[in-house]
Motif scaffolding. Structure first.
Motif, PDB file in Angstrom:
ATOM      1  N   ASN A  48       7.395   4.537  -2.849  1.00  0.00           N
ATOM      2  CA  ASN A  48       6.814   3.984  -1.622  1.00  0.00           C
ATOM      3  C   ASN A  48       5.859   2.821  -1.913  1.00  0.00           C
ATOM      4  OD1 ASN A  48       6.102   3.570   1.058  1.00  0.00           O
ATOM      5  ND2 ASN A  48       4.635   5.271   1.112  1.00  0.00           N
ATOM      6  N   PRO A  49       6.350   1.727  -2.494  1.00  0.00           N
ATOM      7  CA  PRO A  49       5.468   0.612  -2.822  1.00  0.00           C
ATOM      8  C   PRO A  49       4.831  -0.048  -1.609  1.00  0.00           C
ATOM      9  CG  PRO A  49       7.767  -0.028  -3.086  1.00  0.00           C
ATOM     10  CD  PRO A  49       7.755   1.452  -2.865  1.00  0.00           C
ATOM     11  N   PHE A  50       5.432   0.114  -0.437  1.00  0.00           N
ATOM     12  CA  PHE A  50       4.891  -0.560   0.748  1.00  0.00           C
ATOM     13  C   PHE A  50       3.519  -0.010   1.133  1.00  0.00           C
ATOM     14  CE2 PHE A  50       4.626  -1.649   5.303  1.00  0.00           C
ATOM     15  CZ  PHE A  50       4.796  -3.024   5.183  1.00  0.00           C
ATOM     16  N   GLN A  51       3.195   1.205   0.702  1.00  0.00           N
ATOM     17  CA  GLN A  51       1.864   1.757   0.999  1.00  0.00           C
ATOM     18  C   GLN A  51       0.758   0.908   0.379  1.00  0.00           C
ATOM     19  OE1 GLN A  51       0.763   5.452  -1.195  1.00  0.00           O
ATOM     20  NE2 GLN A  51       2.747   5.230  -2.229  1.00  0.00           N
ATOM     21  N   TYR A  52       1.071   0.211  -0.714  1.00  0.00           N
ATOM     22  CA  TYR A  52       0.114  -0.685  -1.360  1.00  0.00           C
ATOM     23  C   TYR A  52       0.191  -2.091  -0.771  1.00  0.00           C
ATOM     24  CZ  TYR A  52       0.364   3.165  -4.689  1.00  0.00           C
ATOM     25  OH  TYR A  52       0.363   4.414  -5.256  1.00  0.00           O
ATOM     26  N   VAL A  53       1.399  -2.505  -0.429  1.00  0.00           N
ATOM     27  CA  VAL A  53       1.612  -3.857   0.095  1.00  0.00           C
ATOM     28  C   VAL A  53       0.928  -4.046   1.440  1.00  0.00           C
ATOM     29  CG1 VAL A  53       3.379  -5.500   0.883  1.00  0.00           C
ATOM     30  CG2 VAL A  53       3.800  -4.080  -1.148  1.00  0.00           C
ATOM     31  N   LYS A  54       0.973  -3.021   2.296  1.00  0.00           N
ATOM     32  CA  LYS A  54       0.462  -3.160   3.671  1.00  0.00           C
ATOM     33  C   LYS A  54      -1.057  -3.300   3.742  1.00  0.00           C
ATOM     34  CE  LYS A  54       0.324   1.832   4.626  1.00  0.00           C
ATOM     35  NZ  LYS A  54       0.909   2.907   5.454  1.00  0.00           N
ATOM     36  N   LYS A  55      -1.744  -3.176   2.611  1.00  0.00           N
ATOM     37  CA  LYS A  55      -3.186  -3.375   2.573  1.00  0.00           C
ATOM     38  C   LYS A  55      -3.565  -4.857   2.611  1.00  0.00           C
ATOM     39  CE  LYS A  55      -3.991   0.798  -0.216  1.00  0.00           C
ATOM     40  NZ  LYS A  55      -4.574   1.324  -1.480  1.00  0.00           N
ATOM     41  N   PHE A  56      -2.558  -5.724   2.479  1.00  0.00           N
ATOM     42  CA  PHE A  56      -2.801  -7.162   2.365  1.00  0.00           C
ATOM     43  C   PHE A  56      -2.177  -7.898   3.553  1.00  0.00           C
ATOM     44  CE2 PHE A  56      -3.063  -5.246  -1.778  1.00  0.00           C
ATOM     45  CZ  PHE A  56      -4.199  -5.831  -2.327  1.00  0.00           C
ATOM     46  N   PRO A  57      -2.546  -9.179   3.749  1.00  0.00           N
ATOM     47  CA  PRO A  57      -2.054  -9.925   4.921  1.00  0.00           C
ATOM     48  C   PRO A  57      -0.523 -10.060   4.918  1.00  0.00           C
ATOM     49  CG  PRO A  57      -3.921 -11.053   3.915  1.00  0.00           C
ATOM     50  CD  PRO A  57      -3.519  -9.963   2.968  1.00  0.00           C
ATOM     51  N   LEU A  58       0.127  -9.301   5.781  1.00  0.00           N
ATOM     52  CA  LEU A  58       1.583  -9.244   5.770  1.00  0.00           C
ATOM     53  C   LEU A  58       2.227 -10.548   6.245  1.00  0.00           C
ATOM     54  CD1 LEU A  58       2.231  -5.591   7.014  1.00  0.00           C
ATOM     55  CD2 LEU A  58       2.302  -6.474   4.681  1.00  0.00           C
ATOM     56  N   GLU A  59       1.456 -11.398   6.932  1.00  0.00           N
ATOM     57  CA  GLU A  59       2.026 -12.684   7.368  1.00  0.00           C
ATOM     58  C   GLU A  59       2.323 -13.593   6.182  1.00  0.00           C
ATOM     59  OE1 GLU A  59      -2.515 -13.099   7.743  1.00  0.00           O
ATOM     60  OE2 GLU A  59      -0.979 -11.582   8.147  1.00  0.00           O
ATOM     61  N   SER A  60       1.718 -13.309   5.015  1.00  0.00           N
ATOM     62  CA  SER A  60       1.968 -14.121   3.818  1.00  0.00           C
ATOM     63  C   SER A  60       2.857 -13.405   2.803  1.00  0.00           C
ATOM     64  CB  SER A  60       0.644 -14.486   3.138  1.00  0.00           C
ATOM     65  OG  SER A  60      -0.170 -15.250   3.989  1.00  0.00           O
ATOM     66  N   ILE A  61       3.366 -12.222   3.190  1.00  0.00           N
ATOM     67  CA  ILE A  61       4.164 -11.414   2.264  1.00  0.00           C
ATOM     68  C   ILE A  61       5.536 -11.141   2.864  1.00  0.00           C
ATOM     69  CG2 ILE A  61       4.358  -9.208   1.049  1.00  0.00           C
ATOM     70  CD1 ILE A  61       1.328  -9.006   1.073  1.00  0.00           C
TER      71      ILE A  61
END
Length: 249
Positions: A48-61
């Protein structure tokens, strides 16, 4: 193109989600003087890597999770999706040194196609590895965490050859250095921190390593580069010396 940004940061990922947070922090928690996007090309990870990714500005990811057949297929996917004029590849856990990247002039008027600096190897705190001549590159590769590829380079010279599962970027860099029409620049800056422990640290690209001398000879002969011929002579002598030392030892 008007929708282009300065830099695409491509991160192939497979079950390394816990390391992604450190990499993304190194990018998003620093002030940048360049526009950027982060493309995480995930190989159907089960952690579940997205649990870490969603902590950051998703408009740039851009987070893309799908089955792939290795790191270079993921990198090729990232290149096709990238909107940046320049592209760098990081591994999960690596860090981008934003303060160094801020100093690099990504000037299209210079017609540069590849810019590279240094990376700090976190496992031994050593800086790798200065400016490369063609001969030095024949002996060892530039860390891909230290290279900025111009997007057009992939349009003009193709993608990474996935036949080489660990050394495809090495083959690509050799082709670039042998092409005298491609402008390359070294910048004496540490542009990333390399965590290590990835595939290249624990496995060997047998197809490349067992045929390295032959592959390099073929590349040089195909390139018709005078500098390539001179470097090739020196490399063959170096290889012969290493072979003799191995047999004697």
């Amino acid at each position: 193109m008007s929708d282009r940004i300065d830099l695409s940061i491509i991160i192939p990922n497979f079950n390394s989600g816990k390391f992604l947070e450190n990499t993304l922090s190194s990018i998003f928690l620093k002030k940048t003087c360049f526009s950027f996007e982060v493309l995480i090309i995930d190989n159907n990870s089960s952690d579940n890597p997205f649990q870490y990714v969603k902590k950051f500005p998703l408009e740039s990811i851009l987070f893309c999770s799908d089955k792939d057949n290795g790191v270079y297929e993921a990198m090729n996917k990232g290149v096709k999706l990238a909107k940046g004029n320049w592209i760098i590849f990081l591994g999960a856990g690596d860090e981008l040194k934003v303060e160094s990247v801020n100093q690099i002039e990504f000037n299209p008027l210079q017609n540069l196609k590849l810019i590279y600096g240094n990376t700090l190897l976190l496992k031994n705190k050593k800086t790798y590895d200065g400016e490369f001549s063609l001969l030095k590159l024949m002996k060892r590769n530039i860390s891909h965490q230290a290279i900025f590829y111009h997007h057009s380079l992939f349009l003009e010279n193709g993608s990474f050859d996935t036949e080489y599962r660990i050394a495809a970027d090495y083959m690509y860099n050799l082709k670039v250095f042998l092409n005298t029409s491609i402008k390359v620049q070294y910048v004496p800056l540490v542009v990333s921190h390399f965590l290590g422990g990835g595939l290249s640290d624990i496995k060997r690209d047998d197809l490349f390593q067992e045929n390295k001398l032959l592959l390099i000879n073929k590349l040089v002969l195909k390139s018709l580069s005078w500098n390539g011929f001179i470097s090739l002579i020196s490399y063959n002598l170096y290889y012969l010396k290493k072979f003799i030392q191995f047999r004697i030892g």
